[in-house]
Write a protein that holds these residues in place. Structure first.
Motif, PDB file in Angstrom:
ATOM      1  N   GLU A  95       0.820  -1.211   0.000  1.00 57.17           N
ATOM      2  CA  GLU A  95       0.000   0.000   0.000  1.00 57.17           C
ATOM      3  C   GLU A  95       0.860   1.269   0.000  1.00 57.17           C
ATOM      4  OE1 GLU A  95      -3.412  -2.205   2.770  1.00 57.17           O
ATOM      5  OE2 GLU A  95      -2.429  -0.385   3.492  1.00 57.17           O
ATOM      6  N   PHE A  96       2.176   1.101   0.198  1.00 54.86           N
ATOM      7  CA  PHE A  96       3.054   2.251   0.399  1.00 54.86           C
ATOM      8  C   PHE A  96       3.972   2.510  -0.792  1.00 54.86           C
ATOM      9  CE2 PHE A  96       1.693   1.072   4.563  1.00 54.86           C
ATOM     10  CZ  PHE A  96       1.665   2.249   5.293  1.00 54.86           C
ATOM     11  N   ASP A  97       4.140   3.790  -1.109  1.00 60.57           N
ATOM     12  CA  ASP A  97       5.155   4.245  -2.052  1.00 60.57           C
ATOM     13  C   ASP A  97       6.014   5.229  -1.273  1.00 60.57           C
ATOM     14  OD1 ASP A  97       6.717   5.503  -3.981  1.00 60.57           O
ATOM     15  OD2 ASP A  97       5.151   5.393  -5.515  1.00 60.57           O
ATOM     16  N   LEU A  98       7.114   4.730  -0.731  1.00 60.57           N
ATOM     17  CA  LEU A  98       7.946   5.569   0.130  1.00 60.57           C
ATOM     18  C   LEU A  98       8.704   6.625  -0.646  1.00 60.57           C
ATOM     19  CD1 LEU A  98       9.308   2.955   2.702  1.00 60.57           C
ATOM     20  CD2 LEU A  98       7.254   4.389   2.833  1.00 60.57           C
ATOM     21  N   GLU A  99       8.963   6.370  -1.922  1.00 62.19           N
ATOM     22  CA  GLU A  99       9.645   7.375  -2.733  1.00 62.19           C
ATOM     23  C   GLU A  99       8.761   8.603  -2.946  1.00 62.19           C
ATOM     24  OE1 GLU A  99      12.852   7.242  -3.568  1.00 62.19           O
ATOM     25  OE2 GLU A  99      12.825   5.426  -2.335  1.00 62.19           O
ATOM     26  N   LYS A 100       7.460   8.362  -3.108  1.00 63.05           N
ATOM     27  CA  LYS A 100       6.512   9.461  -3.285  1.00 63.05           C
ATOM     28  C   LYS A 100       5.887   9.894  -1.963  1.00 63.05           C
ATOM     29  CE  LYS A 100       5.287   8.237  -8.046  1.00 63.05           C
ATOM     30  NZ  LYS A 100       4.183   7.848  -8.977  1.00 63.05           N
ATOM     31  N   ALA A 101       6.236   9.186  -0.889  1.00 66.40           N
ATOM     32  CA  ALA A 101       5.705   9.502   0.448  1.00 66.40           C
ATOM     33  C   ALA A 101       4.177   9.467   0.460  1.00 66.40           C
ATOM     34  CB  ALA A 101       6.223  10.854   0.934  1.00 66.40           C
ATOM     35  N   VAL A 102       3.636   8.360  -0.045  1.00 70.54           N
ATOM     36  CA  VAL A 102       2.177   8.200  -0.141  1.00 70.54           C
ATOM     37  C   VAL A 102       1.772   6.813   0.364  1.00 70.54           C
ATOM     38  CG1 VAL A 102       0.256   7.943  -1.750  1.00 70.54           C
ATOM     39  CG2 VAL A 102       1.859   9.819  -2.038  1.00 70.54           C
ATOM     40  N   TRP A 103       0.664   6.792   1.068  1.00 71.59           N
ATOM     41  CA  TRP A 103       0.058   5.539   1.534  1.00 71.59           C
ATOM     42  C   TRP A 103      -1.353   5.473   0.958  1.00 71.59           C
ATOM     43  CZ3 TRP A 103      -1.706   4.841   7.314  1.00 71.59           C
ATOM     44  CH2 TRP A 103      -2.284   3.569   7.491  1.00 71.59           C
ATOM     45  N   ARG A 104      -1.620   4.440   0.142  1.00 67.92           N
ATOM     46  CA  ARG A 104      -2.941   4.254  -0.444  1.00 67.92           C
ATOM     47  C   ARG A 104      -3.648   3.112   0.284  1.00 67.92           C
ATOM     48  NH1 ARG A 104      -4.057   6.720  -5.245  1.00 67.92           N
ATOM     49  NH2 ARG A 104      -2.319   7.847  -6.233  1.00 67.92           N
ATOM     50  N   ILE A 105      -4.612   3.471   1.107  1.00 62.11           N
ATOM     51  CA  ILE A 105      -5.372   2.459   1.844  1.00 62.11           C
ATOM     52  C   ILE A 105      -6.516   1.999   0.930  1.00 62.11           C
ATOM     53  CG2 ILE A 105      -6.588   1.902   3.966  1.00 62.11           C
ATOM     54  CD1 ILE A 105      -5.313   4.347   5.253  1.00 62.11           C
ATOM     55  N   PRO A 106      -6.560   0.716   0.568  1.00 60.21           N
ATOM     56  CA  PRO A 106      -7.581   0.246  -0.369  1.00 60.21           C
ATOM     57  C   PRO A 106      -8.995   0.355   0.187  1.00 60.21           C
ATOM     58  CG  PRO A 106      -6.395  -1.605   0.588  1.00 60.21           C
ATOM     59  CD  PRO A 106      -5.661  -0.363   1.007  1.00 60.21           C
ATOM     60  N   ALA A 107      -9.941   0.454  -0.732  1.00 60.24           N
ATOM     61  CA  ALA A 107     -11.346   0.671  -0.350  1.00 60.24           C
ATOM     62  C   ALA A 107     -11.858  -0.373   0.625  1.00 60.24           C
ATOM     63  CB  ALA A 107     -12.212   0.693  -1.613  1.00 60.24           C
ATOM     64  N   GLN A 108     -11.459  -1.626   0.447  1.00 63.45           N
ATOM     65  CA  GLN A 108     -12.002  -2.689   1.295  1.00 63.45           C
ATOM     66  C   GLN A 108     -11.567  -2.583   2.750  1.00 63.45           C
ATOM     67  OE1 GLN A 108     -10.032  -3.158  -1.348  1.00 63.45           O
ATOM     68  NE2 GLN A 108      -8.479  -4.746  -1.016  1.00 63.45           N
ATOM     69  N   ARG A 109     -10.535  -1.795   3.004  1.00 65.45           N
ATOM     70  CA  ARG A 109     -10.094  -1.616   4.385  1.00 65.45           C
ATOM     71  C   ARG A 109     -10.590  -0.314   5.004  1.00 65.45           C
ATOM     72  NH1 ARG A 109      -5.849  -1.571   6.940  1.00 65.45           N
ATOM     73  NH2 ARG A 109      -4.285  -0.645   5.572  1.00 65.45           N
TER      74      ARG A 109
END
Length: 204
Positions: A61-75
Motif C-alpha cells: 500500500e506504500f510508495d515511500l519514494e513518493k511519500a504516499v500511503w494508499r489504503i484500499p477501499a475494502q479496508r
C-alpha cells in the motif's frame, strides 16, 4: 447468555492537550513495548488513520519514494480508497521498519501468526500498561488531531479529507480529496513537526 449481558458502550475520550500528547508520545518512546506496537502508535499519530487501518497496513500500500500511503477501499470504513500523505518522519521510520518486516505482507505482523497483521487491541493493552487507558483510547487520536489542526488554522475541509470522513455529496467528496491533497501534505508535515516539539518538551 450473550443477549443477557449488557452491550459494550463506546467510550468517546476527549481530545488530548498539547502537554498530554507530548507526555503520551514520550511514555511510548521510553517504554519497552514491542517495536511493532511503538511504530504502529507513531504511524497512527503521524497520519491520523484509524487504529485498524494502521495495525493492518500492508507493504504494497506504500510508495515511500513518493511519500504516499494508499489504503484500499475494502479496508476503509466508507469503502473508498484513501490516499494519505506521509510526513518525513513516517517515511524515515518505515524505511527502517522495512529492513525488519519487509519480507512479510504486513508492516506489523501478528505475534502468533506472522502471516496475519497484529491486532489493534495490542495498542489498547500497551496503553493499559502505561496507565493511559482511562484518559485516552487509540481512536481519540483522530479527535485530538482534528481539534489541534483546527487550532493551527487549517481549513475544516482539508482536515475532514485527511480523516477520510465520508461526504454525502459524491462530487464534493471527490473534489475535496483531490483538491486538498497538497494542503494535506503540508498540514501533516507541520503536524508531525509539532508532535516532535511536544514530545521534546515533555522530555525536557
Amino acid at each position: 447468555m450473550r443477549k443477557a449481558l449488557p452491550a459494550n458502550k463506546t467510550q468517546h475520550k476527549p481530545a488530548l492537550s498539547k502537554e498530554q500528547i507530548g507526555k503520551l508520545l514520550s511514555d511510548f518512546a521510553n517504554h519497552r513495548c514491542s517495536f511493532q506496537v511503538s511504530h504502529c502508535m507513531q504511524l497512527m499519530w503521524w497520519t491520523l488513520a484509524r487504529p485498524t487501518e494502521v495495525a493492518e497496513a500492508a507493504w504494497d500500500e506504500f510508495d515511500l519514494e513518493k511519500a504516499v500511503w494508499r489504503i484500499p477501499a475494502q479496508r476503509m470504513k466508507a469503502r473508498k480508497e484513501h490516499v494519505v500523505p506521509l510526513p518525513r518522519q513516517a517515511v524515515d521510520m518505515l524505511k527502517g521498519l522495512h529492513a525488519i518486516t519487509g519480507n512479510r505482507k504486513h508492516l506489523f505482523p501478528g505475534r502468533d501468526d506472522r502471516n496475519a497483521p497484529m491486532s489493534a487491541a495490542s495498542l489498547r493493552q500497551a496503553l493499559k500498561v502505561l496507565g493511559w487507558s482511562g484518559a485516552y483510547s487509540p481512536h481519540a487520536t483522530r479527535t485530538t488531531g482534528s481539534t489541534r489542526l483546527n487550532e493551527m488554522g487549517y481549513r475544516p475541509d482539508a482536515i475532514e479529507a485527511q480523516l477520510a470522513h465520508a461526504d454525502q455529496n459524491n462530487v464534493r467528496r471527490t473534489y475535496n480529496h483531490a483538491t486538498y491533497f497538497d494542503e494535506r501534505r503540508a498540514m501533516m508535515q507541520e503536524w508531525a513537526d509539532r508532535l516532535d516539539e511536544w514530545k521534546e518538551q515533555a522530555q525536557a
